[in-house]
Design an enzyme around this catalytic site. Structure first.
Site, PDB file in Angstrom:
ATOM      1  N   SER A 125       7.642   5.957  -1.136  1.00 20.75           N
ATOM      2  CA  SER A 125       7.141   5.352   0.091  1.00 20.75           C
ATOM      3  C   SER A 125       8.158   4.352   0.624  1.00 20.75           C
ATOM      4  O   SER A 125       8.482   3.360  -0.036  1.00 20.75           O
ATOM      5  CB  SER A 125       5.808   4.650  -0.177  1.00 20.75           C
ATOM      6  OG  SER A 125       5.483   3.851   0.929  1.00 20.75           O
ATOM      7  N   HIS A 168       7.569   9.360   2.105  1.00 20.33           N
ATOM      8  CA  HIS A 168       6.289   8.918   2.656  1.00 20.33           C
ATOM      9  C   HIS A 168       6.532   7.761   3.625  1.00 20.33           C
ATOM     10  O   HIS A 168       7.188   6.771   3.287  1.00 20.33           O
ATOM     11  CB  HIS A 168       5.396   8.484   1.488  1.00 20.33           C
ATOM     12  CG  HIS A 168       4.005   8.110   1.847  1.00 20.33           C
ATOM     13  ND1 HIS A 168       3.002   9.041   2.030  1.00 20.33           N
ATOM     14  CD2 HIS A 168       3.428   6.894   2.050  1.00 20.33           C
ATOM     15  CE1 HIS A 168       1.875   8.409   2.328  1.00 20.33           C
ATOM     16  NE2 HIS A 168       2.096   7.119   2.350  1.00 20.33           N
ATOM     17  N   ASP A 224       4.755   5.005   6.099  1.00 25.67           N
ATOM     18  CA  ASP A 224       3.491   4.320   6.369  1.00 25.67           C
ATOM     19  C   ASP A 224       3.482   3.669   7.746  1.00 25.67           C
ATOM     20  O   ASP A 224       4.267   2.772   8.015  1.00 25.67           O
ATOM     21  CB  ASP A 224       3.252   3.235   5.305  1.00 25.67           C
ATOM     22  CG  ASP A 224       2.911   3.849   3.962  1.00 25.67           C
ATOM     23  OD1 ASP A 224       1.909   4.581   3.891  1.00 25.67           O
ATOM     24  OD2 ASP A 224       3.650   3.600   2.992  1.00 25.67           O
ATOM     25  N   MET A 277       1.252   1.505  10.354  1.00 28.06           N
ATOM     26  CA  MET A 277       0.074   0.622  10.418  1.00 28.06           C
ATOM     27  C   MET A 277       0.015  -0.051  11.783  1.00 28.06           C
ATOM     28  O   MET A 277       1.057  -0.415  12.337  1.00 28.06           O
ATOM     29  CB  MET A 277       0.166  -0.448   9.327  1.00 28.06           C
ATOM     30  CG  MET A 277       0.364   0.127   7.934  1.00 28.06           C
ATOM     31  SD  MET A 277       0.296  -1.159   6.681  1.00 28.06           S
ATOM     32  CE  MET A 277       0.879  -0.228   5.246  1.00 28.06           C
ATOM     33  N   HIS A 281       1.940   8.848   7.119  1.00 25.07           N
ATOM     34  CA  HIS A 281       0.585   8.369   6.819  1.00 25.07           C
ATOM     35  C   HIS A 281       0.168   7.356   7.881  1.00 25.07           C
ATOM     36  O   HIS A 281       0.656   6.228   7.896  1.00 25.07           O
ATOM     37  CB  HIS A 281       0.618   7.739   5.412  1.00 25.07           C
ATOM     38  CG  HIS A 281      -0.672   7.108   4.982  1.00 25.07           C
ATOM     39  ND1 HIS A 281      -0.744   6.241   3.909  1.00 25.07           N
ATOM     40  CD2 HIS A 281      -1.940   7.225   5.456  1.00 25.07           C
ATOM     41  CE1 HIS A 281      -1.995   5.841   3.753  1.00 25.07           C
ATOM     42  NE2 HIS A 281      -2.739   6.414   4.677  1.00 25.07           N
ATOM     43  N   MET A 324      -2.151   4.812   9.407  1.00 25.68           N
ATOM     44  CA  MET A 324      -3.273   3.896   9.174  1.00 25.68           C
ATOM     45  C   MET A 324      -3.547   3.206  10.504  1.00 25.68           C
ATOM     46  O   MET A 324      -3.235   2.037  10.715  1.00 25.68           O
ATOM     47  CB  MET A 324      -2.900   2.893   8.070  1.00 25.68           C
ATOM     48  CG  MET A 324      -2.907   3.542   6.693  1.00 25.68           C
ATOM     49  SD  MET A 324      -1.889   2.656   5.505  1.00 25.68           S
ATOM     50  CE  MET A 324      -0.295   3.410   5.857  1.00 25.68           C
ATOM     51  N   MET A 339      -6.879   7.533  -1.316  1.00 24.55           N
ATOM     52  CA  MET A 339      -6.194   6.241  -1.476  1.00 24.55           C
ATOM     53  C   MET A 339      -6.566   5.626  -2.825  1.00 24.55           C
ATOM     54  O   MET A 339      -7.746   5.549  -3.188  1.00 24.55           O
ATOM     55  CB  MET A 339      -6.594   5.272  -0.353  1.00 24.55           C
ATOM     56  CG  MET A 339      -6.048   5.623   1.019  1.00 24.55           C
ATOM     57  SD  MET A 339      -4.250   5.747   1.126  1.00 24.55           S
ATOM     58  CE  MET A 339      -3.720   4.085   0.658  1.00 24.55           C
ATOM     59  N   ASP A 372      -2.073   7.640  -3.408  1.00 18.73           N
ATOM     60  CA  ASP A 372      -1.174   6.671  -2.766  1.00 18.73           C
ATOM     61  C   ASP A 372      -1.646   5.257  -3.082  1.00 18.73           C
ATOM     62  O   ASP A 372      -2.754   4.875  -2.711  1.00 18.73           O
ATOM     63  CB  ASP A 372      -1.194   6.933  -1.246  1.00 18.73           C
ATOM     64  CG  ASP A 372      -0.278   6.000  -0.474  1.00 18.73           C
ATOM     65  OD1 ASP A 372       0.535   5.289  -1.084  1.00 18.73           O
ATOM     66  OD2 ASP A 372      -0.384   6.010   0.777  1.00 18.73           O
TER      67      ASP A 372
HETATM   68  C1  DX5 Z   1      -0.438   1.309   1.334  1.00 14.92           C
HETATM   69  C2  DX5 Z   1       0.489   2.447   1.665  1.00 14.92           C
HETATM   70  C3  DX5 Z   1       1.263   2.946   0.509  1.00 14.92           C
HETATM   71  C4  DX5 Z   1       2.213   1.956  -0.112  1.00 14.92           C
HETATM   72  C5  DX5 Z   1       2.310   2.281  -1.572  1.00 14.92           C
HETATM   73  O1  DX5 Z   1      -1.240   1.071   2.426  1.00 14.92           O
HETATM   74  O2  DX5 Z   1      -0.253   3.534   2.185  1.00 14.92           O
HETATM   75  O3  DX5 Z   1       1.965   4.149   0.837  1.00 14.92           O
HETATM   76  O4  DX5 Z   1       3.497   1.978   0.439  1.00 14.92           O
HETATM   77  O5  DX5 Z   1       3.086   1.324  -2.187  1.00 14.92           O
HETATM   78  P1  DX5 Z   1       3.067   1.112  -3.767  1.00 14.92           P
HETATM   79  O6  DX5 Z   1       3.531   2.366  -4.408  1.00 14.92           O
HETATM   80  O7  DX5 Z   1       4.006  -0.035  -3.947  1.00 14.92           O
HETATM   81  O8  DX5 Z   1       1.656   0.759  -4.153  1.00 14.92           O
HETATM   82 ZN    ZN Z   2       0.782   5.450   2.397  1.00 12.34          ZN
END
Ligand code: DX5
Ligand code: ZN
Length: 242
Positions: free
Chosen positions: A9, A34, A36, A38, A67, A69, A163, A197
């Site tokens: 990620s 991956h 993220d 947000m 991903h 969010m 999740m 994740d």
């Molecule tokens: C959290 C994200 C994850 C995050 C995971 O909201 O969706 O993808 O980057 O990070 P680690 O592996 O550090 O928990």
């Molecule tokens: Zn994620």
């Protein structure tokens, strides 16, 4: 059971050296990357948007696993597919009816208390937009959202993301109590990609793999490792060590 794939990620990378960081995990054996996204509404944090996905697309051959969010994903799934994502994941909780959305008033991404709260038209609109662009469509569910909430979606999507932390931040602790749900999803969909994740390490991945997860997202334990290649190899072998 589909093959194990490791998806570092990017959230845990050094953003001042993105190209080097991505090439380091690519050379280290990563399968996917991956990404993220947000929006500061679905989760209390802001990260990257389409221009970064576009730039990343130009410098790596890795499968880009985006991903989202975000609230109102139907407005953006097509944009991220066009920006170069190979797979676009949106949250089931973000396409819920008004009642479920009130859970957001607690200031955190919410739980879907029951599948009747799905807005099926919005779900289908997201999936159709993504798949019509030739991309993989996936749905994510938060730690407290039950497997049954996603049952009717499983035949339509290319992947489900369970999740294993509350979304919003990297570096959180793996929530082991999600594992029975992963096992239930694996029973419901033996051939579907099931992604986990949050908080995945070479240690916690053993439980996730044993429960039936095959797509392993890992931020802190890959990008922040002194030896990402060794971390990726350990994640891979421990995920399949059941
Ligand atoms: C959290 C994200 C994850 C995050 C995971 O909201 O969706 O993808 O980057 O990070 P680690 O592996 O550090 O928990
Ligand atoms: Zn994620």
């Amino acid at each position: 059971m589909p093959p194990v794939r490791i998806a570092p990620s990017l959230l845990a990378a050094d953003f001042s050296r993105l190209k080097d960081e991505i090439q380091r995990v690519e050379a280290g054996g990563a399968d996917w990357l991956h990404l993220d996204v947000m929006d500061g509404h679905f989760v209390p944090n802001l990260t990257i948007g389409p221009p970064v996905i576009e730039s990343v697309r130009k410098i790596t051959k890795l499968t880009l696993d985006c991903h989202l969010m975000i609230m109102e994903p139907e407005k953006f799934v097509g944009v991220f597919a066009d920006a170069g994502a190979d797979s676009v994941t949106f949250h089931a909780e973000a396409v819920a009816m008004d009642y479920a959305r009130k859970w957001k008033d607690r200031g955190w991404a919410m739980t879907l208390p029951c599948k009747a709260l799905f807005d099926a038209r919005r779900v289908d609109a997201c999936i159709d937009q993504i798949q019509s662009k030739g991309k993989r469509a996936a749905v994510a569910i938060n730690p407290d959202t039950e497997a049954e909430c996603a049952a009717e979606l499983l035949p339509k999507v290319d992947m489900i993301l369970a999740m294993t932390v509350w979304p919003g931040f990297g570096g959180q602790k793996f929530i082991e109590s999600v594992m029975p749900k992963v096992a239930k999803l694996r029973k419901m969909a033996p051939d579907l990609d099931i992604e986990v994740d949050g908080g995945l390490t070479p240690e916690t991945v053993k439980a996730a793999g044993a429960a039936g997860a095959n797509i392993i997202v890992a931020g802190t334990s890959t990008f922040r490792s002194p030896d990402p290649a060794a971390a990726i190899a350990a994640l891979r072998s421990n995920a399949g060590s059941r």
